[in-house]
Design a protein around this motif. Structure first.
Motif, PDB file in Angstrom:
ATOM      1  N   VAL A 143       0.881  -1.160   0.000  1.00 32.18           N
ATOM      2  CA  VAL A 143       0.000   0.000   0.000  1.00 32.18           C
ATOM      3  C   VAL A 143       0.923   1.216   0.000  1.00 32.18           C
ATOM      4  CG1 VAL A 143      -1.791   1.264   1.248  1.00 32.18           C
ATOM      5  CG2 VAL A 143      -1.730  -1.234   1.341  1.00 32.18           C
ATOM      6  N   ALA A 144       0.783   2.063  -0.997  1.00 30.20           N
ATOM      7  CA  ALA A 144       1.696   3.202  -1.099  1.00 30.20           C
ATOM      8  C   ALA A 144       0.916   4.455  -1.484  1.00 30.20           C
ATOM      9  CB  ALA A 144       2.775   2.917  -2.139  1.00 30.20           C
ATOM     10  N   LEU A 145       1.523   5.587  -1.206  1.00 30.48           N
ATOM     11  CA  LEU A 145       0.916   6.855  -1.584  1.00 30.48           C
ATOM     12  C   LEU A 145       1.569   7.383  -2.847  1.00 30.48           C
ATOM     13  CD1 LEU A 145       0.603   8.884   1.746  1.00 30.48           C
ATOM     14  CD2 LEU A 145      -1.268   8.099   0.280  1.00 30.48           C
ATOM     15  N   ALA A 146       0.762   7.948  -3.729  1.00 24.79           N
ATOM     16  CA  ALA A 146       1.344   8.601  -4.904  1.00 24.79           C
ATOM     17  C   ALA A 146       0.605   9.911  -5.131  1.00 24.79           C
ATOM     18  CB  ALA A 146       1.220   7.713  -6.129  1.00 24.79           C
ATOM     19  N   ARG A 147       1.311  10.883  -5.610  1.00 29.08           N
ATOM     20  CA  ARG A 147       0.722  12.190  -5.835  1.00 29.08           C
ATOM     21  C   ARG A 147       0.465  12.378  -7.321  1.00 29.08           C
ATOM     22  NH1 ARG A 147      -0.196  15.867  -2.400  1.00 29.08           N
ATOM     23  NH2 ARG A 147      -0.289  18.053  -2.982  1.00 29.08           N
ATOM     24  N   TYR A 148      -0.734  12.804  -7.637  1.00 24.25           N
ATOM     25  CA  TYR A 148      -1.128  12.969  -9.035  1.00 24.25           C
ATOM     26  C   TYR A 148      -1.457  14.424  -9.328  1.00 24.25           C
ATOM     27  CZ  TYR A 148      -1.222   7.991  -9.841  1.00 24.25           C
ATOM     28  OH  TYR A 148      -0.849   6.684 -10.004  1.00 24.25           O
ATOM     29  N   TYR A 149      -1.484  14.743 -10.597  1.00 27.64           N
ATOM     30  CA  TYR A 149      -1.754  16.111 -11.037  1.00 27.64           C
ATOM     31  C   TYR A 149      -2.648  16.026 -12.262  1.00 27.64           C
ATOM     32  CZ  TYR A 149       2.474  16.400  -8.298  1.00 27.64           C
ATOM     33  OH  TYR A 149       3.404  16.247  -7.298  1.00 27.64           O
ATOM     34  N   THR A 150      -3.702  16.826 -12.285  1.00 25.44           N
ATOM     35  CA  THR A 150      -4.467  16.869 -13.531  1.00 25.44           C
ATOM     36  C   THR A 150      -3.630  17.640 -14.545  1.00 25.44           C
ATOM     37  OG1 THR A 150      -5.546  18.949 -12.967  1.00 25.44           O
ATOM     38  CG2 THR A 150      -6.662  16.923 -12.260  1.00 25.44           C
ATOM     39  N   THR A 151      -3.965  17.499 -15.805  1.00 17.44           N
ATOM     40  CA  THR A 151      -3.140  18.167 -16.820  1.00 17.44           C
ATOM     41  C   THR A 151      -3.072  19.670 -16.570  1.00 17.44           C
ATOM     42  OG1 THR A 151      -5.079  18.085 -18.211  1.00 17.44           O
ATOM     43  CG2 THR A 151      -3.332  16.523 -18.701  1.00 17.44           C
ATOM     44  N   SER A 152      -4.167  20.260 -16.095  1.00 19.11           N
ATOM     45  CA  SER A 152      -4.103  21.711 -15.881  1.00 19.11           C
ATOM     46  C   SER A 152      -3.251  22.070 -14.662  1.00 19.11           C
ATOM     47  CB  SER A 152      -5.510  22.308 -15.765  1.00 19.11           C
ATOM     48  OG  SER A 152      -6.150  21.733 -14.665  1.00 19.11           O
ATOM     49  N   GLN A 153      -2.940  21.072 -13.821  1.00 23.23           N
ATOM     50  CA  GLN A 153      -2.057  21.310 -12.662  1.00 23.23           C
ATOM     51  C   GLN A 153      -0.599  20.939 -12.961  1.00 23.23           C
ATOM     52  OE1 GLN A 153      -4.044  18.567 -10.061  1.00 23.23           O
ATOM     53  NE2 GLN A 153      -4.922  20.184  -8.800  1.00 23.23           N
ATOM     54  N   LEU A 154      -0.289  20.770 -14.228  1.00 27.94           N
ATOM     55  CA  LEU A 154       1.031  20.267 -14.607  1.00 27.94           C
ATOM     56  C   LEU A 154       2.182  21.070 -13.999  1.00 27.94           C
ATOM     57  CD1 LEU A 154       2.424  18.161 -16.382  1.00 27.94           C
ATOM     58  CD2 LEU A 154       2.351  19.802 -18.248  1.00 27.94           C
ATOM     59  N   PHE A 155       2.017  22.381 -13.938  1.00 28.94           N
ATOM     60  CA  PHE A 155       3.069  23.238 -13.391  1.00 28.94           C
ATOM     61  C   PHE A 155       3.373  22.853 -11.939  1.00 28.94           C
ATOM     62  CE2 PHE A 155       4.220  27.912 -12.273  1.00 28.94           C
ATOM     63  CZ  PHE A 155       5.567  27.615 -12.344  1.00 28.94           C
ATOM     64  N   VAL A 156       2.327  22.409 -11.214  1.00 26.69           N
ATOM     65  CA  VAL A 156       2.504  22.068  -9.798  1.00 26.69           C
ATOM     66  C   VAL A 156       3.458  20.881  -9.643  1.00 26.69           C
ATOM     67  CG1 VAL A 156       1.314  21.493  -7.656  1.00 26.69           C
ATOM     68  CG2 VAL A 156       0.170  22.902  -9.369  1.00 26.69           C
ATOM     69  N   LEU A 157       3.412  19.959 -10.609  1.00 23.31           N
ATOM     70  CA  LEU A 157       4.339  18.825 -10.553  1.00 23.31           C
ATOM     71  C   LEU A 157       5.783  19.337 -10.522  1.00 23.31           C
ATOM     72  CD1 LEU A 157       4.148  15.617 -12.707  1.00 23.31           C
ATOM     73  CD2 LEU A 157       6.298  16.799 -12.453  1.00 23.31           C
ATOM     74  N   PHE A 158       6.092  20.299 -11.375  1.00 23.28           N
ATOM     75  CA  PHE A 158       7.451  20.859 -11.414  1.00 23.28           C
ATOM     76  C   PHE A 158       7.763  21.605 -10.121  1.00 23.28           C
ATOM     77  CE2 PHE A 158       8.941  19.972 -15.681  1.00 23.28           C
ATOM     78  CZ  PHE A 158       7.772  19.544 -16.291  1.00 23.28           C
ATOM     79  N   LEU A 159       6.788  22.364  -9.627  1.00 17.42           N
ATOM     80  CA  LEU A 159       7.000  23.129  -8.392  1.00 17.42           C
ATOM     81  C   LEU A 159       7.242  22.197  -7.212  1.00 17.42           C
ATOM     82  CD1 LEU A 159       4.143  25.740  -8.860  1.00 17.42           C
ATOM     83  CD2 LEU A 159       6.582  26.291  -8.768  1.00 17.42           C
ATOM     84  N   GLU A 160       6.436  21.137  -7.123  1.00 16.03           N
ATOM     85  CA  GLU A 160       6.580  20.231  -5.978  1.00 16.03           C
ATOM     86  C   GLU A 160       7.879  19.431  -6.051  1.00 16.03           C
ATOM     87  OE1 GLU A 160       1.986  19.687  -4.494  1.00 16.03           O
ATOM     88  OE2 GLU A 160       3.076  17.905  -5.145  1.00 16.03           O
ATOM     89  N   GLU A 161       8.240  19.022  -7.267  1.00 20.41           N
ATOM     90  CA  GLU A 161       9.520  18.329  -7.409  1.00 20.41           C
ATOM     91  C   GLU A 161      10.661  19.236  -6.953  1.00 20.41           C
ATOM     92  OE1 GLU A 161      10.537  15.240  -8.201  1.00 20.41           O
ATOM     93  OE2 GLU A 161       8.465  14.582  -8.276  1.00 20.41           O
ATOM     94  N   ALA A 162      10.575  20.511  -7.332  1.00 20.39           N
ATOM     95  CA  ALA A 162      11.616  21.466  -6.942  1.00 20.39           C
ATOM     96  C   ALA A 162      11.597  21.679  -5.434  1.00 20.39           C
ATOM     97  CB  ALA A 162      11.428  22.778  -7.682  1.00 20.39           C
ATOM     98  N   ALA A 163      10.397  21.779  -4.858  1.00 17.71           N
ATOM     99  CA  ALA A 163      10.289  21.960  -3.406  1.00 17.71           C
ATOM    100  C   ALA A 163      10.936  20.773  -2.685  1.00 17.71           C
ATOM    101  CB  ALA A 163       8.821  22.090  -3.000  1.00 17.71           C
ATOM    102  N   LEU A 164      10.627  19.549  -3.142  1.00 14.74           N
ATOM    103  CA  LEU A 164      11.210  18.351  -2.531  1.00 14.74           C
ATOM    104  C   LEU A 164      12.724  18.352  -2.710  1.00 14.74           C
ATOM    105  CD1 LEU A 164       8.577  15.724  -3.755  1.00 14.74           C
ATOM    106  CD2 LEU A 164       9.031  16.350  -1.369  1.00 14.74           C
ATOM    107  N   PHE A 165      13.154  18.766  -3.879  1.00 14.18           N
ATOM    108  CA  PHE A 165      14.596  18.806  -4.167  1.00 14.18           C
ATOM    109  C   PHE A 165      15.317  19.752  -3.208  1.00 14.18           C
ATOM    110  CE2 PHE A 165      18.146  20.762  -6.637  1.00 14.18           C
ATOM    111  CZ  PHE A 165      18.911  19.623  -6.828  1.00 14.18           C
ATOM    112  N   PHE A 166      14.859  21.004  -3.161  1.00 10.67           N
ATOM    113  CA  PHE A 166      15.576  21.991  -2.350  1.00 10.67           C
ATOM    114  C   PHE A 166      15.478  21.687  -0.853  1.00 10.67           C
ATOM    115  CE2 PHE A 166      14.971  24.598  -6.252  1.00 10.67           C
ATOM    116  CZ  PHE A 166      16.315  24.782  -6.528  1.00 10.67           C
ATOM    117  N   ALA A 167      14.412  21.005  -0.465  1.00 13.28           N
ATOM    118  CA  ALA A 167      14.242  20.703   0.956  1.00 13.28           C
ATOM    119  C   ALA A 167      15.055  19.487   1.390  1.00 13.28           C
ATOM    120  CB  ALA A 167      12.769  20.480   1.265  1.00 13.28           C
ATOM    121  N   SER A 168      15.588  18.736   0.444  1.00 11.59           N
ATOM    122  CA  SER A 168      16.227  17.477   0.843  1.00 11.59           C
ATOM    123  C   SER A 168      17.696  17.369   0.469  1.00 11.59           C
ATOM    124  CB  SER A 168      15.459  16.295   0.240  1.00 11.59           C
ATOM    125  OG  SER A 168      15.560  16.357  -1.166  1.00 11.59           O
TER     126      SER A 168
END
Ligand SMILES: [Zn+2]
Length: 196
Positions: free
Chosen positions: A118-143
């Motif tokens: 059982v795992a969690l995954a985060r999804y984005y609708t196509t109109s939220q595509l920019f958020v995928l990049f933002l969240e990846e960057a947030a995770l990157f800079f925070a880690s």
């Protein structure tokens, strides 16, 4: 999918995304020209499975807008990398920019259950595509450890990578492309100096 010359040497989605431009014979060369290129890159990055809905279903004006937003974010990330390598810390301008953009919209979590896990995954609708990049960057800079973000030591090369090697001595985007070239050059100069 088009065959492409995308580069995945960065050890992270964010470094690989910044590397979607490169130096070719001294000229900065763009690898992402439009929304279609971006979708191809996303597919190869392995993240397109987290985008729900058909990316081509968005109206073309919206696609253009998304592409512009994401590309201008890439410019910001590139500037953040330059600052970070110089200052050895995560620049506040990029965290403020990411935080501000993340406030307005987000993806959604889903529980993915199979017999094995059982795992969690985060999804984005196509109109939220920019958020995928933002969240990846947030995770990157925070880690990350800022010291381990590196630019290829070949001065003619503009590729970045996050050094995950055990002794953290990685110097080049790839030994074949840049490492050997620099070594051959140094060897040539040493030889030349000896002769003089
Ligand atoms: Zn290189």
């Amino acid at each position: 999918m088009k065959t492409s010359n995308f580069i995945f040497i960065g050890n992270h989605f964010v470094t690989d995304f910044v590397n979607t431009r490169k130096n070719v014979k001294g000229a900065r060369t763009e690898l992402l020209h439009d929304y279609g290129d971006l979708m191809d890159w996303l597919e190869q990055s392995g993240k397109s499975k987290f985008v729900s809905g058909n990316p081509d279903s968005l109206p073309s004006s919206r696609r253009g807008e998304l592409f512009q937003n994401i590309m201008s974010f890439r410019d910001d990330l590139e500037q953040a990398f330059v600052d970070m390598i110089r200052e050895k810390s995560v620049p506040t301008f990029i965290t403020e920019l990411i935080n501000k953009s993340l406030k307005s919209n987000g993806g959604y979590l889903q529980i993915e259950q199979s017999e094995a896990s059982v795992a969690l995954a985060r999804y984005y609708t196509t109109s939220q595509l920019f958020v995928l990049f933002l969240e990846e960057a947030a995770l990157f800079f925070a880690s990350i450890k800022p010291d381990n973000l590196k630019k290829c030591e070949n001065e003619a090369c503009i590729l970045y990578f996050y050094d995950t090697s055990r002794n953290q001595q990685r110097r080049w985007c790839s030994m074949e492309k840049c490492g050997n070239r620099v070594k051959v050059n140094q060897h040539y100069h040493r030889k030349k100096n000896r002769i003089q």
